[in-house]
Design a protein around this motif. Structure first.
Motif, PDB file in Angstrom:
ATOM      1  N   ARG A   1       9.104   5.625  53.996  1.00  0.00           N
ATOM      2  CA  ARG A   1       7.933   5.880  54.829  1.00  0.00           C
ATOM      3  C   ARG A   1       6.646   5.344  54.200  1.00  0.00           C
ATOM      4  NH1 ARG A   1       9.574  11.968  56.963  1.00  0.00           N
ATOM      5  NH2 ARG A   1      10.600  11.256  58.861  1.00  0.00           N
ATOM      6  N   ALA A   2       6.774   4.666  53.068  1.00  0.00           N
ATOM      7  CA  ALA A   2       5.599   4.087  52.411  1.00  0.00           C
ATOM      8  C   ALA A   2       5.107   2.864  53.179  1.00  0.00           C
ATOM      9  CB  ALA A   2       5.943   3.703  50.978  1.00  0.00           C
ATOM     10  N   ASP A   3       3.833   2.533  52.958  1.00  0.00           N
ATOM     11  CA  ASP A   3       3.284   1.305  53.544  1.00  0.00           C
ATOM     12  C   ASP A   3       3.728   0.075  52.751  1.00  0.00           C
ATOM     13  OD1 ASP A   3       1.655   2.513  55.641  1.00  0.00           O
ATOM     14  OD2 ASP A   3       0.455   3.307  53.997  1.00  0.00           O
ATOM     15  N   ALA A   4       3.831   0.249  51.444  1.00  0.00           N
ATOM     16  CA  ALA A   4       4.261  -0.852  50.581  1.00  0.00           C
ATOM     17  C   ALA A   4       5.047  -0.282  49.409  1.00  0.00           C
ATOM     18  CB  ALA A   4       3.070  -1.655  50.071  1.00  0.00           C
ATOM     19  N   VAL A   5       6.063  -1.026  48.983  1.00  0.00           N
ATOM     20  CA  VAL A   5       6.892  -0.624  47.850  1.00  0.00           C
ATOM     21  C   VAL A   5       6.907  -1.761  46.833  1.00  0.00           C
ATOM     22  CG1 VAL A   5       9.169   0.104  47.054  1.00  0.00           C
ATOM     23  CG2 VAL A   5       8.354   0.830  49.311  1.00  0.00           C
ATOM     24  N   GLY A   6       6.489  -1.455  45.617  1.00  0.00           N
ATOM     25  CA  GLY A   6       6.509  -2.435  44.543  1.00  0.00           C
ATOM     26  C   GLY A   6       7.616  -2.119  43.556  1.00  0.00           C
ATOM     27  N   ILE A   7       8.456  -3.098  43.275  1.00  0.00           N
ATOM     28  CA  ILE A   7       9.609  -2.896  42.391  1.00  0.00           C
ATOM     29  C   ILE A   7       9.427  -3.745  41.135  1.00  0.00           C
ATOM     30  CG2 ILE A   7      12.118  -3.063  42.180  1.00  0.00           C
ATOM     31  CD1 ILE A   7      12.302  -2.851  45.220  1.00  0.00           C
ATOM     32  N   SER A   8       9.476  -3.093  39.982  1.00  0.00           N
ATOM     33  CA  SER A   8       9.353  -3.787  38.704  1.00  0.00           C
ATOM     34  C   SER A   8      10.735  -3.927  38.089  1.00  0.00           C
ATOM     35  CB  SER A   8       8.442  -2.997  37.759  1.00  0.00           C
ATOM     36  OG  SER A   8       8.389  -3.603  36.484  1.00  0.00           O
ATOM     37  N   THR A   9      11.071  -5.128  37.635  1.00  0.00           N
ATOM     38  CA  THR A   9      12.423  -5.337  37.133  1.00  0.00           C
ATOM     39  C   THR A   9      12.472  -6.222  35.899  1.00  0.00           C
ATOM     40  OG1 THR A   9      14.641  -6.103  37.749  1.00  0.00           O
ATOM     41  CG2 THR A   9      12.779  -7.290  38.708  1.00  0.00           C
ATOM     42  N   LEU A  10      13.363  -5.844  34.985  1.00  0.00           N
ATOM     43  CA  LEU A  10      13.771  -6.715  33.885  1.00  0.00           C
ATOM     44  C   LEU A  10      14.941  -7.555  34.373  1.00  0.00           C
ATOM     45  CD1 LEU A  10      13.822  -3.988  31.078  1.00  0.00           C
ATOM     46  CD2 LEU A  10      11.961  -5.567  31.594  1.00  0.00           C
ATOM     47  N   THR A  11      15.370  -8.513  33.575  1.00  0.00           N
ATOM     48  CA  THR A  11      16.508  -9.331  34.005  1.00  0.00           C
ATOM     49  C   THR A  11      17.745  -8.477  34.241  1.00  0.00           C
ATOM     50  OG1 THR A  11      15.673 -11.301  32.873  1.00  0.00           O
ATOM     51  CG2 THR A  11      18.023 -11.246  33.366  1.00  0.00           C
ATOM     52  N   CYS A  12      18.033  -7.532  33.341  1.00  0.00           N
ATOM     53  CA  CYS A  12      19.264  -6.754  33.464  1.00  0.00           C
ATOM     54  C   CYS A  12      19.234  -5.757  34.617  1.00  0.00           C
ATOM     55  CB  CYS A  12      19.582  -6.042  32.149  1.00  0.00           C
ATOM     56  SG  CYS A  12      18.351  -4.819  31.648  1.00  0.00           S
ATOM     57  N   THR A  13      18.073  -5.422  35.156  1.00  0.00           N
ATOM     58  CA  THR A  13      18.008  -4.508  36.302  1.00  0.00           C
ATOM     59  C   THR A  13      17.793  -5.260  37.614  1.00  0.00           C
ATOM     60  OG1 THR A  13      15.625  -4.143  35.998  1.00  0.00           O
ATOM     61  CG2 THR A  13      17.121  -2.613  34.894  1.00  0.00           C
ATOM     62  N   THR A  14      17.784  -6.595  37.558  1.00  0.00           N
ATOM     63  CA  THR A  14      17.466  -7.392  38.733  1.00  0.00           C
ATOM     64  C   THR A  14      18.455  -7.225  39.893  1.00  0.00           C
ATOM     65  OG1 THR A  14      16.170  -9.025  37.525  1.00  0.00           O
ATOM     66  CG2 THR A  14      17.202  -9.772  39.551  1.00  0.00           C
ATOM     67  N   PRO A  15      19.777  -7.257  39.678  1.00  0.00           N
ATOM     68  CA  PRO A  15      20.682  -7.088  40.829  1.00  0.00           C
ATOM     69  C   PRO A  15      20.432  -5.783  41.584  1.00  0.00           C
ATOM     70  CG  PRO A  15      21.901  -7.948  38.965  1.00  0.00           C
ATOM     71  CD  PRO A  15      20.540  -7.583  38.452  1.00  0.00           C
ATOM     72  N   ARG A  16      20.224  -4.696  40.845  1.00  0.00           N
ATOM     73  CA  ARG A  16      19.939  -3.424  41.516  1.00  0.00           C
ATOM     74  C   ARG A  16      18.578  -3.477  42.212  1.00  0.00           C
ATOM     75  NH1 ARG A  16      22.020   1.616  41.844  1.00  0.00           N
ATOM     76  NH2 ARG A  16      20.566   3.358  42.119  1.00  0.00           N
ATOM     77  N   ALA A  17      17.596  -4.097  41.565  1.00  0.00           N
ATOM     78  CA  ALA A  17      16.277  -4.226  42.178  1.00  0.00           C
ATOM     79  C   ALA A  17      16.364  -5.013  43.488  1.00  0.00           C
ATOM     80  CB  ALA A  17      15.316  -4.915  41.212  1.00  0.00           C
ATOM     81  N   TYR A  18      17.116  -6.119  43.485  1.00  0.00           N
ATOM     82  CA  TYR A  18      17.276  -6.913  44.702  1.00  0.00           C
ATOM     83  C   TYR A  18      17.982  -6.112  45.794  1.00  0.00           C
ATOM     84  CZ  TYR A  18      16.014 -11.219  42.148  1.00  0.00           C
ATOM     85  OH  TYR A  18      15.356 -12.199  41.436  1.00  0.00           O
ATOM     86  N   ALA A  19      19.021  -5.388  45.411  1.00  0.00           N
ATOM     87  CA  ALA A  19      19.780  -4.605  46.394  1.00  0.00           C
ATOM     88  C   ALA A  19      18.905  -3.525  47.028  1.00  0.00           C
ATOM     89  CB  ALA A  19      21.011  -3.983  45.739  1.00  0.00           C
ATOM     90  N   ILE A  20      18.107  -2.856  46.200  1.00  0.00           N
ATOM     91  CA  ILE A  20      17.220  -1.805  46.714  1.00  0.00           C
ATOM     92  C   ILE A  20      16.141  -2.415  47.607  1.00  0.00           C
ATOM     93  CG2 ILE A  20      15.452  -0.137  46.009  1.00  0.00           C
ATOM     94  CD1 ILE A  20      17.294   0.436  43.555  1.00  0.00           C
ATOM     95  N   ALA A  21      15.602  -3.568  47.213  1.00  0.00           N
ATOM     96  CA  ALA A  21      14.618  -4.256  48.057  1.00  0.00           C
ATOM     97  C   ALA A  21      15.216  -4.599  49.414  1.00  0.00           C
ATOM     98  CB  ALA A  21      14.124  -5.516  47.352  1.00  0.00           C
ATOM     99  N   ASP A  22      16.458  -5.092  49.410  1.00  0.00           N
ATOM    100  CA  ASP A  22      17.127  -5.418  50.678  1.00  0.00           C
ATOM    101  C   ASP A  22      17.254  -4.182  51.559  1.00  0.00           C
ATOM    102  OD1 ASP A  22      17.448  -8.032  49.852  1.00  0.00           O
ATOM    103  OD2 ASP A  22      19.528  -7.773  49.205  1.00  0.00           O
ATOM    104  N   ILE A  23      17.658  -3.066  50.965  1.00  0.00           N
ATOM    105  CA  ILE A  23      17.856  -1.823  51.716  1.00  0.00           C
ATOM    106  C   ILE A  23      16.538  -1.336  52.319  1.00  0.00           C
ATOM    107  CG2 ILE A  23      18.452   0.625  51.491  1.00  0.00           C
ATOM    108  CD1 ILE A  23      20.518  -0.302  49.344  1.00  0.00           C
ATOM    109  N   ILE A  24      15.468  -1.393  51.550  1.00  0.00           N
ATOM    110  CA  ILE A  24      14.162  -0.942  52.040  1.00  0.00           C
ATOM    111  C   ILE A  24      13.696  -1.828  53.197  1.00  0.00           C
ATOM    112  CG2 ILE A  24      11.727  -0.661  51.432  1.00  0.00           C
ATOM    113  CD1 ILE A  24      12.694   0.043  48.573  1.00  0.00           C
ATOM    114  N   ARG A  25      13.862  -3.124  53.070  1.00  0.00           N
ATOM    115  CA  ARG A  25      13.425  -4.038  54.134  1.00  0.00           C
ATOM    116  C   ARG A  25      14.245  -3.852  55.409  1.00  0.00           C
ATOM    117  NH1 ARG A  25      13.414  -9.945  51.898  1.00  0.00           N
ATOM    118  NH2 ARG A  25      11.797 -10.408  53.429  1.00  0.00           N
ATOM    119  N   GLN A  26      15.521  -3.519  55.239  1.00  0.00           N
ATOM    120  CA  GLN A  26      16.388  -3.335  56.405  1.00  0.00           C
ATOM    121  C   GLN A  26      16.143  -2.011  57.126  1.00  0.00           C
ATOM    122  OE1 GLN A  26      20.229  -3.709  54.576  1.00  0.00           O
ATOM    123  NE2 GLN A  26      19.948  -5.908  54.134  1.00  0.00           N
ATOM    124  N   ASN A  27      15.593  -1.041  56.417  1.00  0.00           N
ATOM    125  CA  ASN A  27      15.506   0.317  56.965  1.00  0.00           C
ATOM    126  C   ASN A  27      14.084   0.854  57.093  1.00  0.00           C
ATOM    127  OD1 ASN A  27      18.483   1.486  57.113  1.00  0.00           O
ATOM    128  ND2 ASN A  27      18.352   0.230  55.255  1.00  0.00           N
TER     129      ASN A  27
END
Length: 499
Positions: free
Chosen positions: A58-84
């Motif tokens: 329900r946020a207006d904007a979501v900012g995700i900070s990621t290191l290389t090792c957390t990137t796949p999860r960061a991308y997956a969560i970004a995809d989920i937020i954009r889809q929903n």
């Protein structure tokens, strides 16, 4: 554009920090800046507390900070937020700063480099729906033709006092008070070939004033914290400044235990070591990196094995523990280097160690070299946390290096070494050795399948898109389940219409 969520994905698997939950400070600084500008900010760090996806979606904007090792999860969560939801999703951090084109397949914008000076102008541009081309360091897809626009970055800010202190109150959940993070500088005057710090933060050593550092220390002590960790990449890069901070700590009678990352050179400065001990320095985290002289030269460390040995002797002489950090797998390392490194650490009585595989991180000289030579074995970024071998070494196979690292860890954190510490009445380091023993064994159990995966690696260049797609798909199944449950609860995807 008022409700802002900042999000820090958790690390995958087990590592030496699995039992100590300490947030990175980048989001706490950006959150403080946004809060001062009038925005409603909540920070979710998965390592601290389970995120509330009802709030996030329900946020207006979501900012995700990621290191290389957390990137796949960061991308997956970004995809989920954009889809929903209808939230704008932007990303930042070292990995996406160096690979914005990849990140823009999963988010709307990338804020490259340091975003302290651009986060508020970016939010204003989002509200206006225009002016993105004027935001320094911003990457996005052109609305007309889909091409990638990378706006040049701004000059680095030298006076860090212009940035507010990290606001830890913005984190959802309770932050572990066992260790409290503090950061007093950015950048590193050295330029090691395996490290991305200088490309991200520059070689110039930029600092907070002594007054500001003391103020931040007092603030943490007021919260009930009595063990601080200085996040600086090199806390003693300017010894004169470090001494000034420590002398103020003594003058103001501030009492706490602390640790920091430093280089071996500090051992030459006995006044500095004495001040460290008197102010409560309990453990110094030193990137020795290697006992192989050729590897030290390859890494551009500008130190010798003799420098390392003298440093250990001098620091121990001042009664300070050492956490030794070693990187193995360079082109100059053969299979024997791991066992020799562990023997060196044991013989020199290092309290704890990191024995890490060389990681070809994006943004480093090593990444460019190994990729150019076709030696990268996987682009599953979740394996880029230095616990996994992700490239083909020159003098051994990848699986041989992986087994040697595991055996080295098991030897250093063995029950035999625990008993040795206990018999010398070193209770604290005995406990840390026991902790290390269980972390290593848990890592082994959790990753038995990884050795089977490694057997299937070929000698050629890994299929980057295939590896990345698979890792992203598998990275956030738990989040998918939570969002599906919310959709069932409300009968539709959560969007801003549901506020």
């Amino acid at each position: 554009m008022k409700k802002i969520v900042l999000y820090e994905p958790k690390s995958s698997g087990y590592n030496i920090y699995s039992m100590i939950k300490v947030p990175r400070l980048g989001l706490a600084i950006l959150g403080a800046i946004l809060k001062e500008a009038g925005y409603d900010v909540t920070i979710f760090a998965e390592d601290i507390t389970p995120p509330d996806f009802e709030t996030i979606l329900r946020a207006d904007a979501v900012g995700i900070s990621t290191l290389t090792c957390t990137t796949p999860r960061a991308y997956a969560i970004a995809d989920i937020i954009r889809q929903n939801s209808r939230a704008t999703v932007f990303m930042g951090g070292p990995h996406v700063s160096f690979m914005p084109e990849e990140a823009l397949e999963h988010c709307d914008f990338v804020l490259r480099g340091e975003a302290d000076m651009t986060i508020v102008p970016f939010m204003k541009a989002l509200t206006a729906g225009t002016g993105f081309e004027k935001i320094a360091g911003l990457s996005f897809k052109d609305a007309l033709n889909g091409s990638i626009v990378n706006v040049p970055e701004h000059a680095l800010l030298h006076d860090l006092d212009k940035i507010p202190s990290p606001d830890l109150s913005l984190y959802a959940g309770k932050i572990d008070k066992i260790v409290s993070p503090i950061m007093t500088s950015r950048g590193c005057p050295w330029d090691c070939t395996f490290c991305s710090v200088t490309k991200m933060f520059g070689r110039g050593y930029r600092t907070n004033s002594v007054d500001r550092v003391i103020s931040d220390i007092k603030s943490l002590l007021t919260r009930g914290n009595d063990w601080l960790f200085f996040y600086d990449d090199n806390f003693s890069a300017n010894p004169k400044r470090t001494k000034a901070i420590l002398k103020r700590v003594l003058d103001e009678k501030l009492e706490f235990k602390w640790g920091a990352q430093v280089r071996a050179e500090i051992a030459r400065d006995h006044e500095l070591l004495d001040l460290m001990k008197r102010t409560g320095a309990e453990r110094l985290y030193i990137g020795f990196e290697s006992i192989n002289p050729e590897t030290l030269e390859c890494f551009n460390k500008k130190q010798t094995l003799q420098d390392i040995e003298k440093a250990i002797h001098s620091i121990h002489g001042h009664g300070i523990n050492i956490h030794g950090m070693f990187v193995v797998g360079s082109d100059s390392d053969d299979q024997s280097v791991v066992s020799k490194t562990v023997d060196f650490a044991i013989d020199n009585e290092l309290a704890t160690i990191q024995l890490m595989a060389l990681v070809p991180l994006p943004g480093t000289v090593i990444f460019d070299q190994i990729q150019r030579e076709g030696r990268i074995l996987t682009y599953d970024w979740s394996k880029y946390d230095a616990h996994y071998v992700t490239f083909k070494p020159l003098q051994m196979s990848a699986i041989e290096l992986q087994w040697e690292i595991l055996k080295g860890f098991m030897k250093f954190y063995s029950w035999k070494e625990v008993v040795k510490r206990f018999n010398s009445f070193d209770l604290k380091n005995s406990v840390l050795k026991i902790y290390g023993h269980f972390i290593v064994n848990n890592w082994k159990k959790f990753n038995l399948g990884w050795f089977d995966v490694m057997k299937g690696f070929g000698d050629g260049l890994a299929e980057r898109s295939k590896h990345l797609q698979l890792s992203v798909k598998e990275a956030a199944q738990d989040v998918c389940t939570k969002v599906e449950l919310l959709a069932r609860k409300y009968g539709h995807s959560l969007t801003q219409d549901g506020k």
